[in-house]
Design an enzyme around this catalytic site. Structure first.
Site, PDB file in Angstrom:
ATOM      1  CG  ASP A 186      -8.195 -60.892 -49.035  1.00 37.84           C
ATOM      2  OD1 ASP A 186      -7.308 -60.269 -48.422  1.00 37.84           O
ATOM      3  OD2 ASP A 186      -8.045 -62.054 -49.459  1.00 37.84           O
ATOM      4  CG  HIS A 219     -10.856 -65.351 -51.738  1.00 42.82           C
ATOM      5  ND1 HIS A 219     -11.593 -64.209 -51.474  1.00 42.82           N
ATOM      6  CD2 HIS A 219      -9.604 -65.092 -51.293  1.00 42.82           C
ATOM      7  CE1 HIS A 219     -10.813 -63.313 -50.903  1.00 42.82           C
ATOM      8  NE2 HIS A 219      -9.596 -63.830 -50.789  1.00 42.82           N
ATOM      9  CB  SER A 239     -13.091 -63.079 -54.123  1.00 45.11           C
ATOM     10  OG  SER A 239     -13.828 -63.958 -53.290  1.00 45.11           O
TER      11      SER A 239
END
Length: 318
Positions: free
Chosen positions: A133, A41, A14
């Site tokens: 995540d 992401h 991310s």
């Protein structure tokens, strides 16, 4: 023609992920006999330049997954914006499913699909990023007998994702992003030498129960369960949250509601001030008093919003 892979490497990143993924790809061996699937992401409406960026750092072909195609060894697949990347029935697919952990593509979605499709022949890698995540997905890979690798937090631009993964999963290896690239080449050779693919172990899951919370995205009821030691929340539609992502979304909702309340107080006070000048005598006095009360409440609310946990440098309430 490339062969069907014995091993699949799934990688999640991310914030700070472009740098970490670039270094990771630089460490990949040119003769890698595994497929590599990457989720970063990204904003849903932004065209992703990640495949062209990563291609500079590896001789392996790199491409974005925009539809369904056979998965091949020695190829790097990158998730497209606003699409989950999944491994199903020998293919890589771009899927528009419910958001997970506030994201689409989501790392956990890819990791789980890989564990179910390839069992013990999965290598999961968590790199730099905020939030958690990837933690639940890494636990699923571990339960299926796959190998798990996490970037050393001190090597990551953003430590949250590596720290959360290390906190909740007994990972097999810690490495810098460059070392992780070289390491998966070694692990892929080891995993590929295994004569049979281990079936995915049934998830160690508690029975789902109503949590009492509502989904921040669709406002439906949310069920709570524990899978492989990781707590998860899922609504009827399928929006899925880790504890940290649910907390962040709820926090955003609280902040939005408070800013809306502040605007309502300001507008109501302004209307009272306008009516105060229009109506003489006792009605005007009532409007003046009402405006004063609302202005005092707005001062308190504004002070609250400009202090932690809501206040950040540059916040203006928009």
């Amino acid at each position: 023609m490339s062969a069907f892979p014995q091993v699949v490497v799934v990688v999640g990143a991310s914030a700070g992920g472009v740098e970490a993924l670039s270094t990771f790809c630089r460490g990949l061996p040119a003769d890698l006999q595994a497929a590599v699937c990457i989720v970063l992401h990204v904003a849903p409406t932004s065209p992703s330049l990640l495949p062209s960026i990563l291609q500079r750092f590896t001789s392996l072909p790199v491409s974005a997954v925009t539809h369904e195609e056979p998965v091949q060894a020695g190829h790097v697949y990158v998730a497209s914006p606003d699409r989950h990347l999944m491994l199903l029935d020998g293919t890589v697919r771009a899927v528009r499913g419910p958001r997970e952990n506030r994201h689409r593509p989501a790392i956990d979605t890819l990791f789980r699909s890989a564990a179910h499709a390839f069992g013990s022949r999965v290598i999961g890698v968590v790199l730099s990023g905020m939030g958690d995540d990837g933690t639940a997905g890494l636990a699923t890979i571990k339960a299926a007998g796959g190998k798990t690798v996490v970037q050393q937090p001190d090597d990551a631009y953003f430590k949250d994702m590596p720290v959360n993964a290390l906190r909740h999963v007994q990972v097999d290896h810690r490495a810098t992003s460059y070392e992780a690239g070289a390491l998966v080449g070694h692990l892929a050779r080891e995993q590929g030498a295994v004569s049979s693919m281990k079936a995915v172990a049934p998830a160690s899951s508690s029975d789902p129960k109503v949590s009492g919370f509502t989904c921040p995205f669709c406002h439906g009821a949310v069920w709570e369960s524990e899978q492989n030691g990781a707590l998860q929340f899922e609504c009827r539609v399928g929006h899925t949250y880790s504890p940290e992502s649910l907390r962040q979304d709820q926090g955003d909702g609280v902040e939005a509601a408070l800013w809306a309340a502040l605007r309502a107080l300001d507008e109501s006070a302004a209307l009272d001030r306008r009516l105060e000048t229009y109506y003489p005598g006792e009605p005007g006095v009532r409007y003046r008093e009402s405006a004063g009360d609302k202005e005092a409440q707005a001062v308190i609310l504004r002070r609250l919003l400009l202090e932690p946990p809501f206040g950040r440098p540059g916040d203006s309430g928009t």
